[in-house]
Design an enzyme around this catalytic site. Structure first.
Site, PDB file in Angstrom:
ATOM      1  N   ARG A  20       0.831  -1.208   0.000  1.00  0.00           N
ATOM      2  CA  ARG A  20       0.000   0.000   0.000  1.00  0.00           C
ATOM      3  C   ARG A  20       0.869   1.264   0.000  1.00  0.00           C
ATOM      4  O   ARG A  20       1.872   1.338   0.713  1.00  0.00           O
ATOM      5  CB  ARG A  20      -0.937  -0.007   1.213  1.00  0.00           C
ATOM      6  N   ASP A  21       0.439   2.234  -0.822  1.00  0.00           N
ATOM      7  CA  ASP A  21       1.136   3.523  -0.901  1.00  0.00           C
ATOM      8  C   ASP A  21       0.964   4.271   0.428  1.00  0.00           C
ATOM      9  O   ASP A  21      -0.131   4.291   1.001  1.00  0.00           O
ATOM     10  CB  ASP A  21       0.558   4.350  -2.057  1.00  0.00           C
ATOM     11  N   ILE A  22       2.016   4.901   0.916  1.00  0.00           N
ATOM     12  CA  ILE A  22       1.927   5.631   2.202  1.00  0.00           C
ATOM     13  C   ILE A  22       1.135   6.937   2.081  1.00  0.00           C
ATOM     14  O   ILE A  22       0.732   7.495   3.097  1.00  0.00           O
ATOM     15  CB  ILE A  22       3.313   6.016   2.814  1.00  0.00           C
ATOM     16  N   ASN A  78       4.600   6.265 -13.793  1.00  0.00           N
ATOM     17  CA  ASN A  78       5.174   7.568 -14.122  1.00  0.00           C
ATOM     18  C   ASN A  78       6.650   7.420 -14.483  1.00  0.00           C
ATOM     19  O   ASN A  78       7.361   6.643 -13.837  1.00  0.00           O
ATOM     20  CB  ASN A  78       5.034   8.516 -12.923  1.00  0.00           C
ATOM     21  N   VAL A 110      10.090   8.293  -7.029  1.00  0.00           N
ATOM     22  CA  VAL A 110      10.915   7.170  -6.561  1.00  0.00           C
ATOM     23  C   VAL A 110      11.440   6.449  -7.801  1.00  0.00           C
ATOM     24  O   VAL A 110      10.655   5.977  -8.643  1.00  0.00           O
ATOM     25  CB  VAL A 110      10.111   6.199  -5.670  1.00  0.00           C
ATOM     26  N   HIS A 129       7.554   1.292 -10.602  1.00  0.00           N
ATOM     27  CA  HIS A 129       6.394   0.843  -9.829  1.00  0.00           C
ATOM     28  C   HIS A 129       5.132   1.153 -10.586  1.00  0.00           C
ATOM     29  O   HIS A 129       4.985   2.241 -11.153  1.00  0.00           O
ATOM     30  CB  HIS A 129       6.358   1.513  -8.442  1.00  0.00           C
ATOM     31  N   HIS A 184       1.355   1.957 -10.215  1.00  0.00           N
ATOM     32  CA  HIS A 184       0.333   2.384  -9.266  1.00  0.00           C
ATOM     33  C   HIS A 184      -0.976   1.680  -9.625  1.00  0.00           C
ATOM     34  O   HIS A 184      -1.411   1.747 -10.783  1.00  0.00           O
ATOM     35  CB  HIS A 184       0.067   3.890  -9.393  1.00  0.00           C
TER      36      HIS A 184
HETATM   37  P1  AMP Z   1       5.892   8.260  -8.169  1.00  0.00           P
HETATM   38  O1  AMP Z   1       5.638   9.710  -7.847  1.00  0.00           O
HETATM   39  O2  AMP Z   1       5.135   7.769  -9.364  1.00  0.00           O
HETATM   40  O3  AMP Z   1       7.368   7.950  -8.245  1.00  0.00           O
HETATM   41  O4  AMP Z   1       5.283   7.446  -6.957  1.00  0.00           O
HETATM   42  C1  AMP Z   1       5.992   7.186  -5.779  1.00  0.00           C
HETATM   43  C2  AMP Z   1       4.982   6.766  -4.758  1.00  0.00           C
HETATM   44  O5  AMP Z   1       5.648   6.094  -3.709  1.00  0.00           O
HETATM   45  C3  AMP Z   1       4.207   7.916  -4.115  1.00  0.00           C
HETATM   46  O6  AMP Z   1       2.817   7.725  -4.359  1.00  0.00           O
HETATM   47  C4  AMP Z   1       4.571   7.823  -2.631  1.00  0.00           C
HETATM   48  O7  AMP Z   1       3.506   8.130  -1.790  1.00  0.00           O
HETATM   49  C5  AMP Z   1       4.988   6.370  -2.519  1.00  0.00           C
HETATM   50  N1  AMP Z   1       5.929   6.018  -1.466  1.00  0.00           N
HETATM   51  C6  AMP Z   1       7.140   6.610  -1.194  1.00  0.00           C
HETATM   52  N2  AMP Z   1       7.762   5.969  -0.191  1.00  0.00           N
HETATM   53  C7  AMP Z   1       6.940   4.956   0.183  1.00  0.00           C
HETATM   54  C8  AMP Z   1       7.025   3.931   1.166  1.00  0.00           C
HETATM   55  N3  AMP Z   1       8.096   3.824   1.998  1.00  0.00           N
HETATM   56  N4  AMP Z   1       5.999   3.056   1.296  1.00  0.00           N
HETATM   57  C9  AMP Z   1       4.926   3.170   0.485  1.00  0.00           C
HETATM   58  N5  AMP Z   1       4.788   4.094  -0.478  1.00  0.00           N
HETATM   59  C10 AMP Z   1       5.785   4.990  -0.613  1.00  0.00           C
END
Ligand code: AMP
Length: 113
Positions: free
Chosen positions: A28-30, A86, A95, A99, A101
């Site tokens: 799950r996204d934080i 993205n 990040v 990944h 979403h």
């Molecule tokens: P992006 O902006 O497409 O690179 O998405 C990165 C996503 O990672 C964002 O939606 C953040 O909320 C999520 N995120 C960052 N660190 C963590 C973590 N430790 N656990 C879960 N989600 C994270």
């Protein structure tokens, strides 16, 4: 390399994992942007879609199969969900470990913001 998603994949940082197998982890996204917001990642570090190569084709397929499995688990497969990856600055990638979403549980708009 200091990659937060590599640490999630290795269990070195806490995460709410909803699916995992030998190659893929979903958690799950934080900072959820929908009632269900899950990230599906390969265990292996790949920074962006631009870094994918031909031998990664099966792995990318596994990301989608894992997303399909998570959608079924969450009970949103029929009502629908959005899968987004993205890439780099203009798309808002924050990040740099690829990944997918998975967003679900509300109506999605098009075009996306
Ligand atoms: P992006 O902006 O497409 O690179 O998405 C990165 C996503 O990672 C964002 O939606 C953040 O909320 C999520 N995120 C960052 N660190 C963590 C973590 N430790 N656990 C879960 N989600 C994270």
């Amino acid at each position: 390399m200091d990659c937060i998603f590599c640490k999630v994949a290795k269990g070195e940082v806490a995460s709410d994992i909803v699916y995992q197998d030998e190659e893929v982890v979903a958690f799950r996204d934080i900072n959820p942007q929908a009632p269900h917001h899950v990230l599906v990642i390969p265990r292996r570090h790949i920074a962006t879609v631009n870094d994918l190569a031909e031998p990664d084709a099966a792995l990318v397929g596994r990301l989608y199969l894992a997303a399909r499995q998570v959608a079924a688990q969450l009970g949103v497969a029929d009502e629908g969900y959005r899968l987004v990856m993205n890439t780099n600055r203009m798309a808002g990638q924050s990040v740099f470990h690829i990944h997918l979403h998975l967003l679900a549980g509300r109506a999605m708009h098009w075009p996306p913001g």
